[in-house]
Design a protein around this motif. Structure first.
Motif, PDB file in Angstrom:
ATOM      1  N   LEU A  94       0.785  -1.115  -0.030  1.00 21.85           N
ATOM      2  CA  LEU A  94      -0.050  -0.035   0.027  1.00 21.85           C
ATOM      3  C   LEU A  94       0.929   1.171  -0.020  1.00 21.85           C
ATOM      4  CD1 LEU A  94      -2.571  -1.219   2.441  1.00 21.85           C
ATOM      5  CD2 LEU A  94      -2.966  -0.780   0.060  1.00 21.85           C
ATOM      6  N   ALA A  95       1.882   1.210   0.797  1.00 27.41           N
ATOM      7  CA  ALA A  95       3.132   2.463   0.858  1.00 27.41           C
ATOM      8  C   ALA A  95       3.601   2.500  -0.588  1.00 27.41           C
ATOM      9  CB  ALA A  95       4.002   1.948   1.963  1.00 27.41           C
ATOM     10  N   ALA A  96       3.937   1.320  -1.207  1.00 30.04           N
ATOM     11  CA  ALA A  96       4.538   1.514  -2.447  1.00 30.04           C
ATOM     12  C   ALA A  96       3.465   2.222  -3.267  1.00 30.04           C
ATOM     13  CB  ALA A  96       5.195   0.130  -2.845  1.00 30.04           C
ATOM     14  N   TYR A  97       2.376   1.706  -3.541  1.00 29.01           N
ATOM     15  CA  TYR A  97       1.377   2.114  -4.469  1.00 29.01           C
ATOM     16  C   TYR A  97       1.010   3.675  -4.205  1.00 29.01           C
ATOM     17  CZ  TYR A  97      -3.022   2.186  -7.220  1.00 29.01           C
ATOM     18  OH  TYR A  97      -3.723   2.279  -8.286  1.00 29.01           O
ATOM     19  N   ALA A  98       0.944   3.951  -2.922  1.00 32.75           N
ATOM     20  CA  ALA A  98       0.684   5.501  -2.613  1.00 32.75           C
ATOM     21  C   ALA A  98       2.047   6.149  -3.261  1.00 32.75           C
ATOM     22  CB  ALA A  98       0.792   5.558  -1.172  1.00 32.75           C
ATOM     23  N   ILE A  99       3.252   5.953  -2.995  1.00 32.12           N
ATOM     24  CA  ILE A  99       4.308   6.552  -3.646  1.00 32.12           C
ATOM     25  C   ILE A  99       4.182   6.587  -5.088  1.00 32.12           C
ATOM     26  CG2 ILE A  99       6.961   6.467  -4.038  1.00 32.12           C
ATOM     27  CD1 ILE A  99       7.067   5.261  -1.284  1.00 32.12           C
ATOM     28  N   PRO A 117       0.810  14.106 -14.372  1.00 32.28           N
ATOM     29  CA  PRO A 117      -0.517  14.558 -14.079  1.00 32.28           C
ATOM     30  C   PRO A 117      -1.534  14.221 -15.101  1.00 32.28           C
ATOM     31  CG  PRO A 117       0.686  16.682 -14.523  1.00 32.28           C
ATOM     32  CD  PRO A 117       1.706  15.392 -14.499  1.00 32.28           C
ATOM     33  N   ASP A 118      -1.278  14.431 -16.469  1.00 32.71           N
ATOM     34  CA  ASP A 118      -2.222  14.057 -17.493  1.00 32.71           C
ATOM     35  C   ASP A 118      -2.582  12.727 -17.607  1.00 32.71           C
ATOM     36  OD1 ASP A 118      -2.021  16.702 -18.000  1.00 32.71           O
ATOM     37  OD2 ASP A 118      -0.463  16.644 -19.609  1.00 32.71           O
ATOM     38  N   SER A 119      -1.739  11.957 -17.231  1.00 35.42           N
ATOM     39  CA  SER A 119      -1.865  10.312 -17.355  1.00 35.42           C
ATOM     40  C   SER A 119      -2.755   9.776 -16.142  1.00 35.42           C
ATOM     41  CB  SER A 119      -0.608   9.402 -17.571  1.00 35.42           C
ATOM     42  OG  SER A 119       0.202   9.460 -16.326  1.00 35.42           O
ATOM     43  N   ILE A 120      -3.113  10.422 -15.101  1.00 37.49           N
ATOM     44  CA  ILE A 120      -3.805  10.006 -14.116  1.00 37.49           C
ATOM     45  C   ILE A 120      -5.019  10.868 -13.756  1.00 37.49           C
ATOM     46  CG2 ILE A 120      -2.269  11.284 -12.409  1.00 37.49           C
ATOM     47  CD1 ILE A 120      -2.411   9.274 -10.558  1.00 37.49           C
ATOM     48  N   ASN A 121      -5.895  10.114 -13.245  1.00 32.93           N
ATOM     49  CA  ASN A 121      -7.130  10.594 -12.664  1.00 32.93           C
ATOM     50  C   ASN A 121      -7.185  10.442 -10.943  1.00 32.93           C
ATOM     51  OD1 ASN A 121      -9.649  11.329 -11.354  1.00 32.93           O
ATOM     52  ND2 ASN A 121     -10.725  10.543 -13.217  1.00 32.93           N
ATOM     53  N   GLU A 162      -7.710   6.868  -8.832  1.00 36.04           N
ATOM     54  CA  GLU A 162      -6.463   6.234  -8.347  1.00 36.04           C
ATOM     55  C   GLU A 162      -6.761   6.027  -6.770  1.00 36.04           C
ATOM     56  OE1 GLU A 162      -4.164   4.662  -9.915  1.00 36.04           O
ATOM     57  OE2 GLU A 162      -4.734   5.425 -11.831  1.00 36.04           O
ATOM     58  N   MET A 163      -7.142   7.085  -6.205  1.00 36.29           N
ATOM     59  CA  MET A 163      -7.292   7.094  -4.523  1.00 36.29           C
ATOM     60  C   MET A 163      -8.497   5.999  -4.402  1.00 36.29           C
ATOM     61  SD  MET A 163      -5.168   8.688  -3.186  1.00 36.29           S
ATOM     62  CE  MET A 163      -5.813   8.669  -1.803  1.00 36.29           C
ATOM     63  N   LEU A 199      -9.582   0.773  -2.134  1.00 37.63           N
ATOM     64  CA  LEU A 199     -10.263  -0.455  -2.318  1.00 37.63           C
ATOM     65  C   LEU A 199      -9.279  -1.513  -2.115  1.00 37.63           C
ATOM     66  CD1 LEU A 199     -12.525  -2.338  -3.205  1.00 37.63           C
ATOM     67  CD2 LEU A 199     -11.685  -2.276  -5.491  1.00 37.63           C
ATOM     68  N   LEU A 200      -7.916  -1.411  -2.400  1.00 41.30           N
ATOM     69  CA  LEU A 200      -6.668  -2.192  -2.271  1.00 41.30           C
ATOM     70  C   LEU A 200      -6.472  -2.234  -0.804  1.00 41.30           C
ATOM     71  CD1 LEU A 200      -4.693  -3.995  -3.930  1.00 41.30           C
ATOM     72  CD2 LEU A 200      -3.283  -1.963  -3.724  1.00 41.30           C
TER      73      LEU A 200
END
Length: 372
Positions: A139-144, A154-158, A162-163, A168-169
């Protein structure tokens, strides 16, 4: 080449190592599944790295898994606290997943499902605390990764999507960790029960094959050994002798000193005889105060010398509780070709009876060959 062959030799002679090697290969196959999916995403234009750069990272991932497998096959993992290398392999797999999640576009949510493949391997080894630790690390790695994407791409992510996926994860992984630890504990309990069962079976085998009082072989085990030796003698034409022992006046010992004293005498007698016999011989309690000795690869004259030495040692041996010298009568018979087991035992028994009739405390040979 010889070094590599030794390094990657599958440890067939060690079941535990073989299992660890199989788990390591399964981890590699799972990584290959993720790699194939990643290559497809690159082909479809959903991966920001070029195919050449991606190939280098794929090669690195395969080499890392190969190192784990090589450590297990070479036995170097046995020097570590966790020879299964489960945690290191899971952490490496998670880092590989983070690399993919950072560079992939639009299908990050689908990639998160592959976390379950990584966590399945923990069932083989990990406890609850270790599972929770791996979940927190993931979870920490995914948050990073999310933070880096927001900052650099920023254009490749919503961020809201993602949050939502991160939350959910965060809900799924701890629960999966609890279930995985529960299954792991069940496996550990079953493994421990199997070990206890093996010990119990070994104890039962010991009780069946050995006399509980004297520690010598039991009558049943001795007769089995005698049958095997007779078959070998017929097959290879090799001599062997059977000797039957009887403690002289043993009833008087029980009557005068009690049965507990008699038991001590039997144990001391067995210890005395076993110090004189060879490892290839077979000594057993035949019943009551009677014992039997199988002398392998021995002719009757050599057997008589051995038995006479045993008889003399018993006579000179001090026995607990008994004020007089304990002696034994011994009847010996050499196997004759074509003789049955009962005939051999009968001739040895007749020789024992003759030794007792002639005054006890002596070795008596059985009559000669049986005529066909």
């Amino acid at each position: 080449m010889d070094f590599l062959a030794c390094l990657f030799r599958f440890p067939k002679d060690d079941p535990a190592q073989a299992t660890r090697a199989r788990h390591s290969l399964m981890s590699l196959v799972s990584s290959l599944t993720i790699i194939v999916f990643t290559l497809y995403c690159s082909y479809a234009g959903l991966f920001r790295l070029g195919l050449r750069e991606l190939a280098w990272f794929i090669l690195l991932a395969i080499l890392v898994h190969a190192v784990f497998f090589a450590m297990i096959c070479s036995g170097r993992n046995l020097r570590l606290a966790d020879p299964s290398l489960t945690l290191p392999q899971m952490y490496v797999s998670i880092l590989w997943m983070m690399f993919i999640l950072y560079f992939i576009d639009h299908v990050r949510g689908a990639m998160l499902v592959l976390f379950m493949i990584i966590f399945v391997f923990g069932i083989f080894r990990l406890g609850l605390k270790q599972f929770i630790g791996v979940a927190i690390f993931a979870l920490a790695a995914y948050a990073i990764v999310i933070a880096l994407l927001i900052y650099f791409h920023p254009d490749s992510i919503n961020p809201r999507i993602e949050m939502l996926q991160w939350v959910l994860l965060a809900m799924v992984l701890p629960w999966f960790a609890v279930i995985g630890a529960y299954i792991s504990n069940i496996r550990h309990t079953l493994r421990q029960k199997n070990k206890d069962l093996e010990k119990a079976l070994a104890k039962i085998e010991q009780l069946v094959s050995h006399d509980e009082l004297t520690g010598t072989y039991s009558r049943r085990s001795f007769l089995d050994a005698l049958r095997r030796e007779l078959a070998r003698a017929e097959r290879e034409n090799r001599p062997f002798c059977l000797a039957l022992f009887d403690l002289d006046h043993f009833k008087s010992i029980n009557d005068r000193y009690g049965h507990l004293a008699g038991d001590d005498v039997l144990r001391s007698f067995a210890d005395c005889v076993q110090q004189e016999v060879r490892q290839v011989d077979y000594f057993a309690r035949y019943g009551g105060e009677e014992f039997a000795l199988l002398l392998a690869d021995t002719e009757i004259n050599a057997a008589t010398d051995i038995l006479e030495r045993i008889r003399a040692r018993v006579e000179s041996q001090p026995f607990p509780h008994v004020e007089w010298n304990v002696t034994s009568s011994i009847g010996a018979a050499q196997y004759q070709p074509g003789e049955t087991l009962n005939q051999l035992i009968g001739r040895a028994d007749q020789a024992l009876y003759a030794a007792k009739s002639e005054g006890r405390n002596r070795v008596k040979q059985a009559a000669g060959s049986i005529r066909q």
